[in-house]
Motif scaffolding. Sequence first.
Motif, short mmCIF file in Angstrom:
data_model
loop_
_atom_site.label_atom_id
_atom_site.label_comp_id
_atom_site.label_asym_id
_atom_site.label_seq_id
_atom_site.Cartn_x
_atom_site.Cartn_y
_atom_site.Cartn_z
N PHE A 240 0.85 -1.19 0.08
CA PHE A 240 0.02 0.09 -0.09
C PHE A 240 0.76 1.19 0.11
O PHE A 240 0.57 2.35 -0.29
CB PHE A 240 -0.97 0.05 1.01
CG PHE A 240 -1.91 1.10 1.09
CD1 PHE A 240 -2.63 1.50 0.59
CD2 PHE A 240 -1.74 2.04 2.32
CE1 PHE A 240 -3.63 2.64 0.62
CE2 PHE A 240 -2.53 3.04 2.69
CZ PHE A 240 -3.44 3.59 1.68
N TRP A 241 1.98 1.21 0.51
CA TRP A 241 2.92 2.45 0.59
C TRP A 241 3.92 2.63 -0.44
O TRP A 241 4.36 3.88 -0.59
CB TRP A 241 3.79 2.22 1.97
CG TRP A 241 3.20 1.43 3.23
CD1 TRP A 241 3.23 0.29 3.66
CD2 TRP A 241 2.16 2.31 3.96
NE1 TRP A 241 2.31 0.33 4.59
CE2 TRP A 241 1.71 1.44 4.90
CE3 TRP A 241 1.52 3.63 3.95
CZ2 TRP A 241 0.77 1.73 5.80
CZ3 TRP A 241 0.63 3.62 5.00
CH2 TRP A 241 0.26 2.91 5.89
N ARG A 242 4.25 1.61 -1.19
CA ARG A 242 4.99 2.05 -2.25
C ARG A 242 4.96 0.84 -3.62
O ARG A 242 4.57 -0.24 -3.17
CB ARG A 242 6.44 1.92 -1.53
CG ARG A 242 6.94 0.56 -1.14
CD ARG A 242 8.40 0.73 -0.94
NE ARG A 242 8.97 -0.57 -0.37
CZ ARG A 242 10.22 -0.79 0.26
NH1 ARG A 242 11.07 0.17 0.17
NH2 ARG A 242 10.45 -1.81 0.69
N ALA A 243 5.45 1.40 -4.54
CA ALA A 243 5.41 0.54 -5.83
C ALA A 243 6.53 -0.57 -5.56
O ALA A 243 7.68 -0.23 -4.88
CB ALA A 243 5.79 1.32 -7.03
N SER A 244 6.20 -1.70 -6.14
CA SER A 244 7.51 -2.78 -6.03
C SER A 244 8.44 -2.26 -7.30
O SER A 244 8.05 -1.49 -8.27
CB SER A 244 6.94 -3.96 -6.75
OG SER A 244 6.40 -4.17 -7.87
N THR A 245 9.87 -2.42 -6.82
CA THR A 245 11.07 -2.06 -7.87
C THR A 245 11.54 -3.16 -8.31
O THR A 245 11.93 -4.19 -7.46
CB THR A 245 11.55 -0.99 -6.81
OG1 THR A 245 12.10 -1.73 -5.70
CG2 THR A 245 10.91 0.13 -6.43
N PRO A 246 12.14 -3.14 -9.48
CA PRO A 246 12.82 -4.33 -9.99
C PRO A 246 14.14 -4.15 -9.57
O PRO A 246 14.72 -3.26 -9.05
CB PRO A 246 12.81 -3.88 -11.51
CG PRO A 246 12.46 -2.29 -11.67
CD PRO A 246 11.85 -1.98 -10.40
N ALA A 247 14.84 -5.27 -9.36
CA ALA A 247 16.13 -5.57 -9.11
C ALA A 247 16.92 -4.61 -10.09
O ALA A 247 16.68 -4.84 -11.48
CB ALA A 247 16.45 -7.05 -8.94
N GLN B 108 8.52 0.71 -14.01
CA GLN B 108 9.29 0.22 -15.35
C GLN B 108 10.61 -0.10 -15.25
O GLN B 108 11.39 -0.02 -14.23
CB GLN B 108 9.51 1.46 -16.20
CG GLN B 108 8.15 1.96 -16.56
CD GLN B 108 7.15 1.12 -17.51
OE1 GLN B 108 7.86 1.11 -18.84
NE2 GLN B 108 6.14 1.15 -17.12
N GLU B 109 10.96 -1.14 -16.02
CA GLU B 109 12.59 -1.55 -16.13
C GLU B 109 13.31 -0.71 -16.89
O GLU B 109 12.85 0.42 -17.19
CB GLU B 109 12.64 -3.09 -16.75
CG GLU B 109 11.82 -4.31 -16.27
CD GLU B 109 12.57 -4.94 -15.02
OE1 GLU B 109 13.71 -4.84 -14.89
OE2 GLU B 109 11.62 -5.56 -14.28
N LYS C 187 15.51 6.83 -17.37
CA LYS C 187 15.06 5.43 -17.86
C LYS C 187 16.14 4.92 -18.72
O LYS C 187 16.32 3.48 -18.74
CB LYS C 187 14.22 6.00 -19.35
CG LYS C 187 12.68 6.34 -19.12
CD LYS C 187 12.19 6.59 -20.40
CE LYS C 187 10.73 7.33 -20.02
NZ LYS C 187 10.20 8.18 -21.32
N TYR C 188 17.34 5.74 -18.98
CA TYR C 188 18.39 5.07 -19.81
C TYR C 188 19.75 4.76 -18.97
O TYR C 188 20.18 5.90 -18.60
CB TYR C 188 18.59 5.97 -21.08
CG TYR C 188 17.58 5.97 -21.96
CD1 TYR C 188 17.10 5.11 -22.83
CD2 TYR C 188 16.83 7.20 -21.94
CE1 TYR C 188 16.15 4.92 -23.66
CE2 TYR C 188 15.64 7.16 -22.64
CZ TYR C 188 15.28 6.25 -23.28
OH TYR C 188 14.06 6.32 -24.40
#
Length: 483
Positions: free
Chosen positions: A388-395, A477-478, A410-411
Motif C-alpha cells: 500500500f505504501w510503495r510500488a514494487s521495484t525491479p532488481a 518500469q524496468e 530511463k536509460y
Amino acid sequence: MKKSKLLTATGAFCALAPMQQSCTPESQRTESPNIIFIFMDDMGYADTSCYGETRWTTTNIDYLAENGVQFTDCYSAASVSTPSRAGLLTGRYPVRMGIQGVFFPESYTGMPLEEVTIAEILKEEGYATSCIGKWHLGHRDRFLPMNQGFDEYFGIPYSNDMNGQVYMRGYEVEEYRIDQRQTIQKYTAEAVDFIKRNSDGPFFLYLAHNMVHVPIFVSEEFEGKSGAGLFGDAVLEADWSVGQIMQTLREEGIEENTLVVFASDNGPWLQEGPMGGSAGILREGKSTNYEGGVRVPCIAYWKGTIAPQKNSDVVSMLDWMPTVATLTGAELPDVRLDGYDISPILLGTGKRASEDYAYFRNGTPNVTEYRSGDWKIALPAGRTNGNFWRASTPAHDYLLFNLSEDPSEKYNLWNKYPDKAAEMLAKLEKYKAEFGEVPPALVMWGNTDTNYLNRQRQQAIEEAEAAGITSRQGEMQEFIDVE
Ligand code: MG
C-alpha cells in the motif's frame, strides 16, 4: 534580547537591478532578517503551476518563483517525512542521529535533543521562534518543538493519517477531535497572528503544513475550486495560505526584511493515485531515491535582496542551516554539517561550494546513490515487493544516468560510459569512506512485533481497496540498458 532591524533604502533600488547582479551589499543588508519556511507535506515536484502543473494555477506560489530564486534541482534530505525534516532543521543527514525512517504515534523516541536546530541558533540571536503544523520529530514531551529551540508550537505532532489526530499547543493537547477540513485555515491564522505579534522582529516561523499528505481535506471555500479533484483543491488552499502570509508581511511593512522559503518534504505519494500528486517528468515518488522521490520544489523570495532567477545548480534542503547562519550572523554548532551555504546563489555573488549530492535509501544507513553535476550513480539493489505504501521495484545492477539528458532516469548508461561509471563509483566510495560512523537506528515503532506491523498494513490495504484507492504495485518500469 531582540536586535534592531535595519531596513535600508537600497532594498527598493535593488529590485530593479539586472538579473544575476549582486544585490544589496553585505554591509547594507538587514542585520537580522525574518525567516519563514513554508514546508508542504508530500507535495510533488510538479504540483504547482510554476513547476509544471497545468490543471490549476498557484498564483501566490508562482509570484514567489517569478520574483525570487526558483530552484530546479533541490534535494530533500530524505524521501520520507521524519528524516527530511530532521535534515532541514539541523543541516545534517538524519542517519547521523539514528533517524532512518518515520516516527509513529507509538514511537517512544524522537530527534535527539543534542541536535542543534535552526530555531536554536536563531534564538541565540534574539529571534522569536514558532513552529506551526506538522512536527514529526517525536511527540513525547521531551522531543516536542519547544525543546528544540521553538518558543511556541501549535499543530498535529505527526502525519495526518496516523492514529489519534490531535492539535497540540505547546506541551498540551488542545483539541482531541479535530476537523481536518479546517487545518490549513487554522495554521494560516496561527501564522498570521505570530507574524503580527512579532512584526518588530526578528522572527523565525516554521510553518509545516500537514497537507497535501493523505487523507486530503479542504475547507468548504476550496471544495471544487481546482475543478480537478480534491488534491488540486488542497494545493490551491495551500497557495491561498501563502498569499495570506505575504499579505501580512506587506501590511506589517516587513516584506523587504523577510526571507520566505517555500518547499516540500519529499516527493508525491504516487500509490494514492489522484490523491497523491505528481513529480512530472521525474521518475517515481515518495520513499524512493529516484528523482521524483527526493527532488522537491524550492523557492526563496526576499524582496529587494534576492534578484529573480531560475537556478539549476544542485542544492539541498540541508543547505538552509549554514545559509541561514550566514544571512543572520548566527553561530553554527560545532558539529559535522552536511549542507553547504547557498547564500552566494541567493545574493548573486557566487556558487554553492559543491555540485554533488548524496542520497540515502529509506531505512538504510549508507549512501546508495550519488549525484555529481549532471551524472547520477545508483548502487545495485534487490527487488522490493510493492504494498500500500510503495510500488514494487525491479532488481537492478549498477545504474548510471545523465540527468540533464534523461531526467526521467530511463536509460542506464553504465555500460556505455565505463570511464564515467568508474569516476562516479569512486566519488560515491570516497564520500562513503569520509562520511564517518553512524549510530544505530532509533526504534521508530513503540511496538516492534512485526506481525503487529503487518496486520496494520494489511488493514490499511483493505481500507484503501474498500475506498476505491488502487495500489500501483508492480507498475514500475524496468531500465533500458544502453550499450
Ligand atoms: Mg511527507
